[in-house]
Design an enzyme around this catalytic site. Structure first.
Site, PDB file in Angstrom:
ATOM      1  N   HIS A 252       0.870  -1.166   0.000  1.00  0.00           N
ATOM      2  CA  HIS A 252       0.000   0.000   0.000  1.00  0.00           C
ATOM      3  C   HIS A 252       0.911   1.220   0.000  1.00  0.00           C
ATOM      4  O   HIS A 252       1.746   1.389   0.885  1.00  0.00           O
ATOM      5  CB  HIS A 252      -0.920  -0.006   1.220  1.00  0.00           C
ATOM      6  N   GLU A 255       1.718   3.300   3.105  1.00  0.00           N
ATOM      7  CA  GLU A 255       2.277   2.629   4.278  1.00  0.00           C
ATOM      8  C   GLU A 255       3.774   2.494   4.028  1.00  0.00           C
ATOM      9  O   GLU A 255       4.243   1.531   3.430  1.00  0.00           O
ATOM     10  CB  GLU A 255       1.585   1.283   4.495  1.00  0.00           C
ATOM     11  N   HIS A 397       3.465  -3.774   6.470  1.00  0.00           N
ATOM     12  CA  HIS A 397       2.364  -2.818   6.321  1.00  0.00           C
ATOM     13  C   HIS A 397       2.403  -1.804   7.456  1.00  0.00           C
ATOM     14  O   HIS A 397       3.361  -1.752   8.228  1.00  0.00           O
ATOM     15  CB  HIS A 397       1.023  -3.559   6.306  1.00  0.00           C
ATOM     16  N   GLU A 489       2.301  -5.601  10.684  1.00  0.00           N
ATOM     17  CA  GLU A 489       1.820  -4.230  10.825  1.00  0.00           C
ATOM     18  C   GLU A 489       2.776  -3.519  11.778  1.00  0.00           C
ATOM     19  O   GLU A 489       2.902  -3.890  12.945  1.00  0.00           O
ATOM     20  CB  GLU A 489       0.394  -4.222  11.380  1.00  0.00           C
TER      21      GLU A 489
END
Length: 667
Positions: A252, A255, A397, A489
């Site tokens: 993404h 990110e 991410h 994450e």
């Protein structure tokens, strides 16, 4: 710098600058002594060095006329060479600064002694060109003519001087002042543009060419390279029994922390290997590491521009990096979310999981998928996955502080948050645990995380239990290849401020290294025939785990397993089946070796060949050239044209069933 000035400089360099030409002197004027066609007839004399961008040189006197023919300070300051030196830092986004400027000044204003010019060293110029040519190529700018190492520089034997000697001395002094506790690898913790990223990765690979090289797996929607840097002791090829691992960042575009961490990791691996760091040398000598720092460079371009706008004092919104938030630049240039764009093989698995004949590994891509909207980035990564025998992977991410693992798609259509384990649940938990526990704060049970709470599981969670989505990259890795991928994450802020980059590196460095080391877990081996030839495509199954792995080109395989006793079975079409009992103790720090030798046997009809021909259909990748046929830019949206869908398309697309051949032939 104004856009017009940039265009002027680029046009000058691309056409190849010439040394300044003096106005011609008419023969009659030359006879009368009014002028001369010999620009060097004027006696060279020493003068005070008073050029603004060159006043920090290690000497104070220069000479005119200079080596470029400029007869005075005013003439030198008016030249295109001096103009380039004044803007070079901005042009190259800080790359190779101040080295380019200092070497350029050594040509424009060479030191003078006893009215004689001392030329800069050719060896310094050649080393600089080797290190910095990529920075110019990244902005499609040719190497400046006045830095021609053969024309304007001298050899050591001719009595040259090193214009970078003072800078090198300062750097060595700074290095010597570091305490033993501080890292010996120096990394600049700033954000990098796409051009800087490409240049930095290429320079890193050039510095460590004995263990590294870069390669492109394809291009983005807007034509940017998807550049991978590889680290291994034999770059460019797979070695028998050496596991392959990949790290993917910036899927993404907004990110960005993962992108930066992977760029820093590449620099760190190169530098520490050369400095003799035994741990890093062991990792690289026993593992083949592939780093794709940015899977979505187009999205990053948009996200970064939004952040730059937010720092403009003339704009009303002053939230800085927080402005980017959650959406700007997330998708690619075609507005496709890349982590929803992979083939949904999880649904295929759920529909067929009760059939004992259905294989839950190496599931083929349904033909129907290729008539949908396939992003070039997705296409490139899928080809990459299929081309190398990856064992393990992490996708980085942002937006939370947790490690999630497959399945990401819920096994019940109407349950958005439902625990949906793979057959490798325990192995995945251990992989996630490896990263989370080595991270500075991720596994803390008192950490308040971005609106969600993972303290009960100490920073790890099954993806579908967190939230369910189809078409994810991790599920595709697991069901289509041998590779086990986790999603990391990295934190609440998707685009953290530059001041946070170094603290984040410190929090994640050990976790990244531990994850690389964890690929040496479980078992590995070679499946051969009785003549000693490796068997490609043999399957290795583990009793109690309904997920097989297959052997690579030379018959080698890797199977991630937790400690314990396991029964392994190896087989291949046209060969015998052999089983072995293996015990993996808890204190093993490397994969156990289990080889198999299979004998040829007559091939018997198998129901799998008729009902589930997965071995054959797995090789069907873009079978109707739906992507390749329209991948060239043609002025249509995103450079990719799509055929009009036939009336029956939605039925097959929604059901996940491949259309019959007779229908497809009419498409």
């Amino acid at each position: 710098m104004h856009f017009g000035l940039l265009v002027l400089l680029l046009s000058l360099t691309e056409s190849g600058w010439c040394a300044p030409q003096q106005e011609s002197c008419q023969p009659e004027d030359e006879v009368l002594g009014r002028c001369s066609n010999n620009v060097y007839e004027e006696k060279p004399t020493c003068a005070e060095l008073n050029l603004g961008y060159c006043n920090d040189m290690e000497y104070s006197r220069t000479i005119f006329p200079n080596i470029l023919g400029h007869r005075s300070r005013l003439e030198a300051e008016s030249g295109a060479e001096y103009l380039l030196l004044s803007v070079i830092h901005g042009l190259l986004n800080g790359e190779c600064s101040p080295e380019i400027r200092l070497v350029g000044c050594s040509v424009l204003a060479s030191p003078c002694k006893d009215d004689k010019m001392i030329k800069p060293c050719r060896s310094t110029c050649e080393a600089l060109r080797k290190d910095c040519i990529h920075a110019f190529e990244a902005i499609e700018m040719s190497w400046p003519y006045f830095l021609d190492c053969d024309r304007f520089f001298a050899s050591d034997e001719e009595g040259c001087f090193d214009p970078l000697a003072g800078l090198k001395a300062k750097q060595e002094l700074a290095m010597s002042s570091l305490s033993s506790q501080e890292p010996s690898t120096i990394i600049q913790f700033t954000y990098t543009s796409n051009a800087q990223m490409y240049s930095l990765l290429k320079r890193t690979a050039a510095k460590c060419s004995h263990i590294s090289h870069v390669y492109s797996i394809g291009r983005s929607s807007e034509g940017r390279d998807l550049l991978v840097i590889e680290f291994t002791n034999n770059p460019g090829q797979h070695e028998l029994l050496e596991p392959e691992i990949k790290l993917v960042g910036n899927m993404h575009g907004n990110e960005v922390l993962g992108r930066q961490l992977l760029i820093y990791l590449a620099q760190y691996l190169c530098s520490e290997y050369n400095l003799g760091n035994q741990r890093i040398q062991t990792i690289i000598n026993t593992t083949r590491i592939h780093i794709l720092a940015s899977m979505n460079p187009d999205g990053y371009e948009l996200a970064a521009s939004e952040v730059e706008d937010s720092n403009d004092p003339e704009l009303s919104n002053q939230e800085g990096h927080l402005l980017n938030g959650w959406t700007n630049g997330r998708t690619n240039a075609q507005n496709i979310d890349l982590n929803r764009n992979f083939p949904d093989l999880t649904s295929v698995l759920y529909r067929n999981r009760r059939s004992r004949h259905f294989r839950t590994d190496h599931i083929a891509i349904p033909d129907a998928y290729w008539f949908g909207k396939v992003a070039p980035e997705t296409y490139a990564v899928m080809k990459w996955m299929r081309s190398l025998p990856f064992v393990q992977s992490a996708s980085l991410h942002g937006g939370e502080l947790v490690v999630s693992y497959p399945f990401d798609f819920s096994r019940h259509l109407h349950e958005e948050r439902l625990f949906s384990p793979t057959p490798d649940e325990q192995v995945f938990k251990q992989l996630a645990r490896t990263y989370a526990d080595a991270h500075a704060t991720m596994s803390n049970n008192d950490t308040d995380r971005c609106g969600a709470s993972f303290y009960r599981t100490r920073g790890i969670i099954n993806g579908a239990l967190w939230y369910s989505f189809a078409g994810g990259m991790s599920d595709f890795n697991y069901l289509h290849t041998n590779c086990l991928e986790i999603t990391v994450e990295l934190g609440c802020d998707k685009f953290p401020s530059e001041a946070e980059l170094y603290p984040e590196w410190k929090r994640n460095k050990e976790a990244l290294l531990s994850f690389l080391e964890s690929v040496h877990r479980g078992i590995k081996g070679v499946v051969k025939d009785v003549d000693g030839n490796g068997i490609k495509g043999a399957t290795i199954s583990v009793r109690g785990i309904r997920k097989d792995v297959t052997t690579a080109e030379d018959g080698d395989y890797w199977r991630l397993l937790n400690p314990g006793t396991h029964i392994l079975t190896a087989t291949a079409k046209g060969y015998s089946r052999i089983s072995k009992r293996v015990h993996l103790p808890h204190n093993m720090n490397k994969a156990g070796r289990v080889d198999f030798v299979l004998k040829k046997v007559p091939v018997e009809p198998d129901i799998d060949d008729h009902l589930f021909p997965t071995v054959d259909t797995w090789d069907r990748f873009d079978p109707y050239n739906q992507f390749e046929r329209y991948s060239e830019p043609d002025g249509s949206e995103g450079g990719i044209e799509r055929q009009e869908k036939p009336w029956w398309w939605n039925y097959f697309s929604n059901s996940g069933i491949s259309p019959p051949q007779w229908l497809l032939r009419n498409v």
